[in-house]
Scaffold this motif. Structure first.
Motif, PDB file in Angstrom:
ATOM      1  N   PHE A 172       0.972  -1.191  -0.240  1.00  0.00           N
ATOM      2  CA  PHE A 172       0.137  -0.243   0.010  1.00  0.00           C
ATOM      3  C   PHE A 172       0.881   1.285   0.002  1.00  0.00           C
ATOM      4  CE2 PHE A 172      -4.513  -1.245   1.716  1.00  0.00           C
ATOM      5  CZ  PHE A 172      -4.681  -2.159   0.616  1.00  0.00           C
ATOM      6  N   GLN A 173       2.157   0.991   0.642  1.00  0.00           N
ATOM      7  CA  GLN A 173       2.872   2.183   0.838  1.00  0.00           C
ATOM      8  C   GLN A 173       3.382   2.672  -0.619  1.00  0.00           C
ATOM      9  OE1 GLN A 173       5.846   1.757   3.706  1.00  0.00           O
ATOM     10  NE2 GLN A 173       4.318   1.674   5.475  1.00  0.00           N
ATOM     11  N   LYS A 174       3.689   1.531  -1.376  1.00  0.00           N
ATOM     12  CA  LYS A 174       4.270   2.177  -2.772  1.00  0.00           C
ATOM     13  C   LYS A 174       3.031   2.804  -3.567  1.00  0.00           C
ATOM     14  CE  LYS A 174       5.378  -2.142  -4.037  1.00  0.00           C
ATOM     15  NZ  LYS A 174       6.234  -3.210  -4.574  1.00  0.00           N
ATOM     16  N   PHE A 175       1.715   2.603  -3.440  1.00  0.00           N
ATOM     17  CA  PHE A 175       0.729   2.979  -4.343  1.00  0.00           C
ATOM     18  C   PHE A 175       0.066   4.373  -3.482  1.00  0.00           C
ATOM     19  CE2 PHE A 175       1.470  -1.361  -5.968  1.00  0.00           C
ATOM     20  CZ  PHE A 175       1.621  -0.953  -7.149  1.00  0.00           C
ATOM     21  N   GLU A 176       0.509   4.559  -2.459  1.00  0.00           N
ATOM     22  CA  GLU A 176      -0.486   5.947  -1.790  1.00  0.00           C
ATOM     23  C   GLU A 176      -0.221   7.235  -2.748  1.00  0.00           C
ATOM     24  OE1 GLU A 176       1.193   6.367   2.085  1.00  0.00           O
ATOM     25  OE2 GLU A 176       0.157   4.705   2.901  1.00  0.00           O
ATOM     26  N   LEU A 177       0.724   7.406  -3.205  1.00  0.00           N
ATOM     27  CA  LEU A 177       0.893   8.689  -3.712  1.00  0.00           C
ATOM     28  C   LEU A 177       0.107   8.595  -5.228  1.00  0.00           C
ATOM     29  CD1 LEU A 177       4.621   9.643  -3.511  1.00  0.00           C
ATOM     30  CD2 LEU A 177       2.452  10.528  -2.310  1.00  0.00           C
ATOM     31  N   ALA A 178       0.284   7.344  -5.745  1.00  0.00           N
ATOM     32  CA  ALA A 178      -0.674   7.306  -7.192  1.00  0.00           C
ATOM     33  C   ALA A 178      -1.825   7.181  -7.034  1.00  0.00           C
ATOM     34  CB  ALA A 178      -0.130   5.974  -7.861  1.00  0.00           C
ATOM     35  N   ALA A 179      -2.479   6.748  -5.599  1.00  0.00           N
ATOM     36  CA  ALA A 179      -3.878   6.674  -5.577  1.00  0.00           C
ATOM     37  C   ALA A 179      -4.505   8.125  -5.216  1.00  0.00           C
ATOM     38  CB  ALA A 179      -4.117   5.668  -4.322  1.00  0.00           C
ATOM     39  N   GLU A 191       4.678 -10.772  -3.448  1.00  0.00           N
ATOM     40  CA  GLU A 191       4.597  -9.152  -3.260  1.00  0.00           C
ATOM     41  C   GLU A 191       4.598  -8.609  -4.678  1.00  0.00           C
ATOM     42  OE1 GLU A 191       7.394  -5.302  -1.911  1.00  0.00           O
ATOM     43  OE2 GLU A 191       8.264  -7.403  -1.940  1.00  0.00           O
ATOM     44  N   ARG A 192       5.308  -9.267  -5.590  1.00  0.00           N
ATOM     45  CA  ARG A 192       4.877  -9.151  -7.187  1.00  0.00           C
ATOM     46  C   ARG A 192       3.449  -9.305  -7.356  1.00  0.00           C
ATOM     47  NH1 ARG A 192       6.387  -5.800 -11.107  1.00  0.00           N
ATOM     48  NH2 ARG A 192       6.622  -6.801 -13.098  1.00  0.00           N
ATOM     49  N   VAL A 193       2.905 -10.430  -6.972  1.00  0.00           N
ATOM     50  CA  VAL A 193       1.495 -10.420  -7.346  1.00  0.00           C
ATOM     51  C   VAL A 193       0.555  -9.508  -6.785  1.00  0.00           C
ATOM     52  CG1 VAL A 193      -0.422 -12.112  -7.128  1.00  0.00           C
ATOM     53  CG2 VAL A 193       1.656 -12.959  -7.586  1.00  0.00           C
ATOM     54  N   LEU A 194       0.760  -8.806  -5.529  1.00  0.00           N
ATOM     55  CA  LEU A 194      -0.143  -7.904  -5.151  1.00  0.00           C
ATOM     56  C   LEU A 194       0.234  -6.657  -5.720  1.00  0.00           C
ATOM     57  CD1 LEU A 194       0.032  -8.750  -1.231  1.00  0.00           C
ATOM     58  CD2 LEU A 194      -1.786  -9.015  -2.795  1.00  0.00           C
ATOM     59  N   THR A 195       1.400  -6.422  -5.872  1.00  0.00           N
ATOM     60  CA  THR A 195       1.948  -5.284  -6.726  1.00  0.00           C
ATOM     61  C   THR A 195       1.220  -5.058  -8.313  1.00  0.00           C
ATOM     62  OG1 THR A 195       4.001  -5.199  -5.504  1.00  0.00           O
ATOM     63  CG2 THR A 195       3.533  -3.842  -7.648  1.00  0.00           C
ATOM     64  N   ASN A 196       1.442  -6.249  -9.075  1.00  0.00           N
ATOM     65  CA  ASN A 196       0.679  -6.161 -10.322  1.00  0.00           C
ATOM     66  C   ASN A 196      -0.850  -5.974 -10.275  1.00  0.00           C
ATOM     67  OD1 ASN A 196       2.915  -6.452 -11.149  1.00  0.00           O
ATOM     68  ND2 ASN A 196       2.781  -8.518 -12.062  1.00  0.00           N
ATOM     69  N   LEU A 197      -1.577  -6.619  -9.243  1.00  0.00           N
ATOM     70  CA  LEU A 197      -3.108  -6.452  -9.091  1.00  0.00           C
ATOM     71  C   LEU A 197      -3.390  -5.150  -8.706  1.00  0.00           C
ATOM     72  CD1 LEU A 197      -4.030  -9.981  -7.342  1.00  0.00           C
ATOM     73  CD2 LEU A 197      -4.296  -9.414  -9.785  1.00  0.00           C
ATOM     74  N   LEU A 198      -2.744  -4.549  -7.575  1.00  0.00           N
ATOM     75  CA  LEU A 198      -3.044  -3.224  -7.411  1.00  0.00           C
ATOM     76  C   LEU A 198      -2.715  -2.014  -8.291  1.00  0.00           C
ATOM     77  CD1 LEU A 198      -1.751  -3.270  -3.681  1.00  0.00           C
ATOM     78  CD2 LEU A 198      -3.963  -2.888  -4.417  1.00  0.00           C
ATOM     79  N   ASP A 199      -1.748  -2.237  -9.256  1.00  0.00           N
ATOM     80  CA  ASP A 199      -1.066  -1.362 -10.239  1.00  0.00           C
ATOM     81  C   ASP A 199      -2.441  -1.499 -11.215  1.00  0.00           C
ATOM     82  OD1 ASP A 199       0.607   0.159 -11.807  1.00  0.00           O
ATOM     83  OD2 ASP A 199       0.519  -1.444 -13.147  1.00  0.00           O
ATOM     84  N   ASN A 200      -3.042  -2.752 -11.445  1.00  0.00           N
ATOM     85  CA  ASN A 200      -4.134  -2.700 -12.683  1.00  0.00           C
ATOM     86  C   ASN A 200      -5.253  -2.117 -12.023  1.00  0.00           C
ATOM     87  OD1 ASN A 200      -2.947  -3.975 -14.749  1.00  0.00           O
ATOM     88  ND2 ASN A 200      -3.124  -6.126 -13.895  1.00  0.00           N
ATOM     89  N   ALA A 201      -5.504  -2.351 -10.704  1.00  0.00           N
ATOM     90  CA  ALA A 201      -6.997  -1.731 -10.236  1.00  0.00           C
ATOM     91  C   ALA A 201      -6.743  -0.289 -10.215  1.00  0.00           C
ATOM     92  CB  ALA A 201      -7.105  -2.281  -8.748  1.00  0.00           C
ATOM     93  N   ILE A 202      -5.485   0.447  -9.712  1.00  0.00           N
ATOM     94  CA  ILE A 202      -5.382   1.894  -9.849  1.00  0.00           C
ATOM     95  C   ILE A 202      -5.612   2.495 -11.145  1.00  0.00           C
ATOM     96  CG2 ILE A 202      -3.947   3.678  -9.298  1.00  0.00           C
ATOM     97  CD1 ILE A 202      -2.779   2.057  -6.803  1.00  0.00           C
TER      98      ILE A 202
END
Length: 489
Positions: free
Chosen positions: A353-360, A386-397
């Protein structure tokens, strides 16, 4: 070394069996004919010995009359050379005969068959042959009476030495001809029967041969080749087992061939889509760099900075795509070895989540987590999950409109933890769902419902863990669900 085919071996065995059976039948027939001939001879000569006994005084009170016995026996054997006449006492000892010197091999004759003949027992009855130590032949016999008492027997061998020698010579030629004709007939009949039996026995083998010869892997689809019928319990027919095994093999080959064709098609589409994804940023990068090179003297500092920023952004995009391709290639070709360890999913989700806070925040989106207390640790490769969650959150955002929400939910089940990632975006089009995790879309990341290479990487990582990811129906947006084993599994 000559190697016979299965068909030739079957034919040879069957033909040998026919010859054996034919020989056995021929022997039985010859044996039956010989017994019938013995019975016929013995019946025709039933009164011969009795006639000889009444024809002269062969014995008197003092014993055998040698002269008359030899004269009578000589005349009888001259008239009928096929018989041999003997005079026996009441104990079966041979008293008189007309055999040449050295031809007599017995001193007495067993009277058991003689008594059986006199009792009219069924014919043929074989008695001792005085001119053979062990031979037995058909005979005729009658008691010899002297002065009112039985003094002995007239014993007549009906198939004598001369007849036997002549019959053996004639029979040898006749038997040879009969045997040759019989063998020829048996061979012809056996050949015809063998051909019929051979075609009947090898019919399943020929059918299987035609199936194998006509097998075409291009047409061996599950629809075109239905699964073979199951074998009966305890089936021992080798051909039936072979046909069943070939049916399974053909079906399996067809399925694998279709899978290979599908994979080849997917790879072709992937290469075409990646080429398209690379062409756009590379063309943009080349255009801005060329503009900077040609118009550097006329561009203002702000324009120059804007062009460099755009070129750098496109360069980063190409770099990310190249990195994703490299990562997918390593996953596809076994270049990744799992480092399984126990770790806490809630802690990992907070780090992601910390990696995507700014993008969100820039898109005014909300990142939320629904994590109940007591979620057990899971066992997996921490970096890959971690790579799985990163890809899924990146697509969702990227696919969730401004003001939307992305939620990660954890639920502990028996021996595993279920992870779901949901968004409030437009969702996945129905025509994309079947190939979402196996093929890249036609326009890659340019389509609003595209997962690009990210979902391919997610699918392959979870496959390495022995798990799968599913896209479930949701009221709004997309909902991806997968699970990981716990340490208490």
């Amino acid at each position: 070394m000559i190697r016979l085919t299965l068909s030739q071996r079957l034919s040879a065995v069957f033909f040998a069996l026919l010859l054996v059976c034919g020989g056995a039948l021929l022997w039985i027939q010859m044996r039956s004919t010989a017994v019938h001939e013995q019975e016929t001879v013995q019946r025709l000569s039933r009164g011969l010995a009795e006639h000889i006994a009444r024809s002269g005084e062969l014995m008197d009170g003092r014993g055998m009359r040698n002269g008359e016995v030899r004269a009578l026996f000589g005349k009888l054997m001259a008239v009928n050379p096929s018989v041999e006449v003997y005079l026996l006492d009441d104990q079966g000892r041979i008293l008189g005969h007309d055999a040449p010197e050295g031809h007599l091999k017995r001193a007495r004759v067993d009277l058991g068959p003689v008594q059986a003949l006199l009792r009219d027992e069924p014919l043929p009855i074989l008695g001792d042959d005085p001119r053979s130590a062990t031979g037995r032949k058909v005979f005729n016999a009658a008691p010899l009476w002297v002065q009112g008492r039985q003094a002995g027997y007239i014993y007549v061998v009906l198939v004598g030495e001369q007849r036997e020698a002549l019959a053996a010579n004639i029979a040898a030629n006749s038997t040879l001809r009969t045997t040759l004709w019989s063998l020829a007939i048996v061979a012809v009949v056996g050949l015809l029967a063998g051909l019929v039996a051979f075609r009947w026995v090898t019919r399943p083998l020929r059918q299987l041969t035609r199936r194998i010869q006509s097998f075409d892997v291009d047409t061996a689809t599950p629809d075109a080749a239905p699964p073979p019928a199951p074998l009966r319990a305890g089936e021992r027919d080798e051909l039936a087992i072979l046909q069943h095994s070939f049916g399974h093999m053909a079906q399996r080959l067809g399925e694998q061939w279709q899978q290979l064709r599908q994979q080849d098609l997917q790879r072709r589409e992937l290469v075409a889509n990646i080429s398209h994804d690379l062409r756009t940023p590379l063309s943009s990068l080349h255009g801005y760099l060329e503009t900077l090179a040609l118009k550097d003297a006329t561009l203002s500092a702000d324009e120059r900075q804007r062009y460099l920023s755009i070129a750098l952004s496109q360069s980063h995009k190409v770099g990310r795509l190249a990195q994703a391709l490299f990562e997918l290639a390593r996953l596809e070709h076994g270049g990744v070895v799992l480092d399984r360890q126990a770790f806490s999913l809630p802690d990992l989700i907070q780090d992601v989540f910390q990696k995507f806070e700014l993008a969100a925040e820039s898109r005014r989106q909300t990142l939320g987590a629904d994590i109940p207390p007591g979620v057990p640790p899971v066992v997996a490769d921490l970096a890959l999950i971690e790579r799985v969650l990163t890809n899924l959150l990146d697509n969702a955002i990227r696919h969730t409109p401004e003001g939307g929400r992305i939620t990660v939910t954890l639920r502990a089940a028996e021996g595993e933890v279920q992870i779901s990632v949901a968004d409030t975006g437009p969702g996945i089009a129905p025509d994309r769902r079947d190939t979402l995790f196996t093929a890249m879309p036609a326009l890659g990341s340019q389509r609003p419902d595209s997962g690009g290479l990210g979902l391919l990487i997610v699918h392959r990582i979870l496959q390495l863990h022995g798990r799968d990811i599913r896209l479930l129906d949701s009221g709004d947006g997309a909902l991806f669900v997968f699970s990981l084993p716990t340490t208490r599994q």
